[in-house]
Design a protein around this motif. Sequence first.
Motif, PDB file in Angstrom:
ATOM      1  N   MET A   1     -23.853  34.063 -42.904  1.00  0.00           N
ATOM      2  CA  MET A   1     -22.666  33.796 -43.374  1.00  0.00           C
ATOM      3  C   MET A   1     -21.801  32.945 -42.290  1.00  0.00           C
ATOM      4  O   MET A   1     -20.811  32.089 -42.504  1.00  0.00           O
ATOM      5  CB  MET A   1     -21.891  35.305 -43.455  1.00  0.00           C
ATOM      6  N   SER A   2     -22.086  33.076 -41.026  1.00  0.00           N
ATOM      7  CA  SER A   2     -21.415  32.483 -40.042  1.00  0.00           C
ATOM      8  C   SER A   2     -21.822  30.825 -40.198  1.00  0.00           C
ATOM      9  O   SER A   2     -21.083  30.008 -39.677  1.00  0.00           O
ATOM     10  CB  SER A   2     -21.868  32.605 -38.566  1.00  0.00           C
ATOM     11  N   MET A   3     -22.954  30.746 -41.015  1.00  0.00           N
ATOM     12  CA  MET A   3     -22.950  29.113 -41.076  1.00  0.00           C
ATOM     13  C   MET A   3     -22.099  28.387 -42.159  1.00  0.00           C
ATOM     14  O   MET A   3     -22.085  27.108 -42.393  1.00  0.00           O
ATOM     15  CB  MET A   3     -24.698  28.783 -41.440  1.00  0.00           C
ATOM     16  N   LEU A   4     -21.746  29.456 -43.017  1.00  0.00           N
ATOM     17  CA  LEU A   4     -20.863  28.865 -44.124  1.00  0.00           C
ATOM     18  C   LEU A   4     -19.345  28.505 -43.536  1.00  0.00           C
ATOM     19  O   LEU A   4     -18.479  27.990 -44.250  1.00  0.00           O
ATOM     20  CB  LEU A   4     -20.392  30.064 -44.984  1.00  0.00           C
ATOM     21  N   LYS A   5     -18.974  28.940 -42.298  1.00  0.00           N
ATOM     22  CA  LYS A   5     -17.865  28.624 -41.518  1.00  0.00           C
ATOM     23  C   LYS A   5     -17.547  27.265 -41.310  1.00  0.00           C
ATOM     24  O   LYS A   5     -18.745  26.598 -40.754  1.00  0.00           O
ATOM     25  CB  LYS A   5     -17.524  29.514 -40.296  1.00  0.00           C
ATOM     26  N   PRO A   6     -16.522  26.455 -41.693  1.00  0.00           N
ATOM     27  CA  PRO A   6     -16.692  25.074 -41.507  1.00  0.00           C
ATOM     28  C   PRO A   6     -16.379  24.666 -39.917  1.00  0.00           C
ATOM     29  O   PRO A   6     -15.734  25.268 -38.957  1.00  0.00           O
ATOM     30  CB  PRO A   6     -15.216  24.532 -42.295  1.00  0.00           C
ATOM     31  N   SER A   7     -16.942  23.524 -39.676  1.00  0.00           N
ATOM     32  CA  SER A   7     -17.137  23.191 -38.127  1.00  0.00           C
ATOM     33  C   SER A   7     -15.624  22.625 -37.770  1.00  0.00           C
ATOM     34  O   SER A   7     -14.805  22.192 -38.608  1.00  0.00           O
ATOM     35  CB  SER A   7     -18.042  22.046 -37.894  1.00  0.00           C
ATOM     36  N   PRO A   8     -15.268  22.287 -36.469  1.00  0.00           N
ATOM     37  CA  PRO A   8     -13.865  21.855 -36.310  1.00  0.00           C
ATOM     38  C   PRO A   8     -13.547  20.424 -36.669  1.00  0.00           C
ATOM     39  O   PRO A   8     -12.616  20.138 -37.307  1.00  0.00           O
ATOM     40  CB  PRO A   8     -14.069  21.814 -34.769  1.00  0.00           C
ATOM     41  N   ARG A   9     -15.001  19.579 -37.028  1.00  0.00           N
ATOM     42  CA  ARG A   9     -14.950  18.225 -37.650  1.00  0.00           C
ATOM     43  C   ARG A   9     -14.537  18.418 -39.167  1.00  0.00           C
ATOM     44  O   ARG A   9     -13.805  17.443 -39.476  1.00  0.00           O
ATOM     45  CB  ARG A   9     -16.331  17.305 -37.423  1.00  0.00           C
ATOM     46  N   GLN A  10     -15.137  19.098 -39.728  1.00  0.00           N
ATOM     47  CA  GLN A  10     -14.998  19.662 -41.088  1.00  0.00           C
ATOM     48  C   GLN A  10     -13.587  19.815 -41.523  1.00  0.00           C
ATOM     49  O   GLN A  10     -12.839  19.546 -42.362  1.00  0.00           O
ATOM     50  CB  GLN A  10     -16.058  20.662 -41.870  1.00  0.00           C
ATOM     51  N   LYS A  11     -13.092  20.710 -40.565  1.00  0.00           N
ATOM     52  CA  LYS A  11     -11.795  21.268 -40.867  1.00  0.00           C
ATOM     53  C   LYS A  11     -10.637  20.058 -40.628  1.00  0.00           C
ATOM     54  O   LYS A  11      -9.697  19.956 -41.381  1.00  0.00           O
ATOM     55  CB  LYS A  11     -11.299  22.284 -39.648  1.00  0.00           C
ATOM     56  N   ARG A  12     -11.064  19.201 -39.638  1.00  0.00           N
ATOM     57  CA  ARG A  12      -9.982  18.004 -39.388  1.00  0.00           C
ATOM     58  C   ARG A  12     -10.238  16.984 -40.587  1.00  0.00           C
ATOM     59  O   ARG A  12      -9.086  16.549 -41.038  1.00  0.00           O
ATOM     60  CB  ARG A  12     -10.488  17.162 -38.002  1.00  0.00           C
ATOM     61  N   LEU A  13     -11.364  16.846 -41.092  1.00  0.00           N
ATOM     62  CA  LEU A  13     -11.368  16.105 -42.460  1.00  0.00           C
ATOM     63  C   LEU A  13     -11.073  16.572 -43.653  1.00  0.00           C
ATOM     64  O   LEU A  13     -10.119  15.876 -44.439  1.00  0.00           O
ATOM     65  CB  LEU A  13     -12.913  15.989 -42.707  1.00  0.00           C
ATOM     66  N   VAL A  14     -10.799  17.749 -43.573  1.00  0.00           N
ATOM     67  CA  VAL A  14      -9.934  18.269 -44.870  1.00  0.00           C
ATOM     68  C   VAL A  14      -8.342  18.109 -44.525  1.00  0.00           C
ATOM     69  O   VAL A  14      -7.731  17.808 -45.492  1.00  0.00           O
ATOM     70  CB  VAL A  14     -10.390  19.961 -44.865  1.00  0.00           C
ATOM     71  N   MET A  15      -8.272  18.332 -43.536  1.00  0.00           N
ATOM     72  CA  MET A  15      -6.571  18.047 -43.154  1.00  0.00           C
ATOM     73  C   MET A  15      -6.185  16.604 -43.298  1.00  0.00           C
ATOM     74  O   MET A  15      -5.343  16.189 -43.956  1.00  0.00           O
ATOM     75  CB  MET A  15      -6.260  18.400 -41.638  1.00  0.00           C
ATOM     76  N   LEU A  16      -7.090  15.824 -42.773  1.00  0.00           N
ATOM     77  CA  LEU A  16      -7.024  14.375 -43.093  1.00  0.00           C
ATOM     78  C   LEU A  16      -6.968  13.868 -44.407  1.00  0.00           C
ATOM     79  O   LEU A  16      -6.160  13.048 -44.958  1.00  0.00           O
ATOM     80  CB  LEU A  16      -8.013  13.687 -42.204  1.00  0.00           C
ATOM     81  N   ARG A  17      -7.928  14.276 -45.436  1.00  0.00           N
ATOM     82  CA  ARG A  17      -8.009  14.090 -46.606  1.00  0.00           C
ATOM     83  C   ARG A  17      -6.740  14.592 -47.315  1.00  0.00           C
ATOM     84  O   ARG A  17      -6.266  14.095 -48.591  1.00  0.00           O
ATOM     85  CB  ARG A  17      -9.336  14.466 -47.405  1.00  0.00           C
ATOM     86  N   GLU A  18      -6.338  15.921 -47.132  1.00  0.00           N
ATOM     87  CA  GLU A  18      -4.957  16.591 -47.638  1.00  0.00           C
ATOM     88  C   GLU A  18      -4.041  15.520 -47.598  1.00  0.00           C
ATOM     89  O   GLU A  18      -3.179  15.328 -48.331  1.00  0.00           O
ATOM     90  CB  GLU A  18      -5.170  17.730 -47.227  1.00  0.00           C
ATOM     91  N   LYS A  19      -3.874  15.118 -46.207  1.00  0.00           N
ATOM     92  CA  LYS A  19      -2.633  14.158 -45.898  1.00  0.00           C
ATOM     93  C   LYS A  19      -2.807  12.986 -46.986  1.00  0.00           C
ATOM     94  O   LYS A  19      -1.773  12.511 -47.263  1.00  0.00           O
ATOM     95  CB  LYS A  19      -2.799  13.954 -44.384  1.00  0.00           C
ATOM     96  N   ALA A  20      -3.785  12.534 -46.847  1.00  0.00           N
ATOM     97  CA  ALA A  20      -4.214  11.363 -47.764  1.00  0.00           C
ATOM     98  C   ALA A  20      -3.904  11.387 -49.255  1.00  0.00           C
ATOM     99  O   ALA A  20      -3.032  10.644 -49.727  1.00  0.00           O
ATOM    100  CB  ALA A  20      -5.513  10.835 -47.867  1.00  0.00           C
ATOM    101  N   ARG A  21      -4.131  12.745 -49.762  1.00  0.00           N
ATOM    102  CA  ARG A  21      -3.819  12.884 -51.064  1.00  0.00           C
ATOM    103  C   ARG A  21      -2.370  13.161 -51.149  1.00  0.00           C
ATOM    104  O   ARG A  21      -1.600  12.659 -52.069  1.00  0.00           O
ATOM    105  CB  ARG A  21      -4.435  14.365 -51.488  1.00  0.00           C
ATOM    106  N   HIS A  22      -1.745  13.808 -50.356  1.00  0.00           N
ATOM    107  CA  HIS A  22      -0.133  13.773 -50.274  1.00  0.00           C
ATOM    108  C   HIS A  22       0.496  12.584 -50.236  1.00  0.00           C
ATOM    109  O   HIS A  22       1.621  12.413 -51.062  1.00  0.00           O
ATOM    110  CB  HIS A  22       0.241  14.737 -49.010  1.00  0.00           C
ATOM    111  N   LEU A  23      -0.157  11.451 -49.543  1.00  0.00           N
ATOM    112  CA  LEU A  23       0.523  10.324 -49.363  1.00  0.00           C
ATOM    113  C   LEU A  23       0.092   9.516 -50.716  1.00  0.00           C
ATOM    114  O   LEU A  23       0.686   8.275 -50.836  1.00  0.00           O
ATOM    115  CB  LEU A  23       0.099   9.620 -48.323  1.00  0.00           C
ATOM    116  N   GLY A  24      -0.593   9.688 -51.495  1.00  0.00           N
ATOM    117  CA  GLY A  24      -0.964   9.081 -52.948  1.00  0.00           C
ATOM    118  C   GLY A  24      -2.510   8.292 -52.574  1.00  0.00           C
ATOM    119  O   GLY A  24      -2.225   7.069 -53.261  1.00  0.00           O
ATOM    120  N   ILE A  25      -2.960   8.567 -51.337  1.00  0.00           N
ATOM    121  CA  ILE A  25      -3.992   7.654 -51.193  1.00  0.00           C
ATOM    122  C   ILE A  25      -5.389   8.373 -51.654  1.00  0.00           C
ATOM    123  O   ILE A  25      -5.584   9.379 -51.554  1.00  0.00           O
ATOM    124  CB  ILE A  25      -4.293   7.688 -49.522  1.00  0.00           C
TER     125      ILE A  25
END
Length: 179
Positions: A18-42
């Motif tokens: 189950m610990s392998m299911l936890k997202p890495s720091p890079r994956q968390k950053r990518l989620v935030m980046l892509r969410e921001k992109a979606r919010h801006l209409g990108i």
Amino acid sequence: MSPFWWFVLAAILVLSPMSMLKPSPRQKRLVMLREKARHLGIRVTLTSQQLDPGLKLEGAAYRWLRPADAPAMPGYLCLLRCEEGRQRGALWTDGWERVRGAPELLTEAQRQLLDHFLTLLPADAHAVEWGSATLSFWWHERGDTGLLEVLHPVVQAMLAEPVRPVPRPNLSNRLAGGS
């Protein structure tokens, strides 16, 4: 071995996957980046694009859609970051080369905005595409959400800029039998 240690070992064996299911720091950053992109209409796409037999764009493409009321650019322009020892097209500006499209497609104002946009891109950005419907840049997503906030108004200005008119052939002469 006591039953307590057997229980601890069993718990570790059950919980460790189950610990392998936890997202890495890079994956968390990518989620935030892509969410921001979606919010801006990108729009973010992760598929590769084959330009030529030896030229394939890979990575993430961040695409801004042209507003429906904005004039469409009459062509397609593709710029790639220069690589040492490899020339794929005509030099566009410092560090970028043009592999598709003609510089004449752009007005002077569009050219200046594009050159400014290129200076804002992160070091891992490797391609820029500007067509009739979208403006995209390809990169490996090593930046943060602040980058998108800086790029977004520049891209909006680029897409809203009036385009160079496309000369249209005179069809009335052809229909009347003229050349």
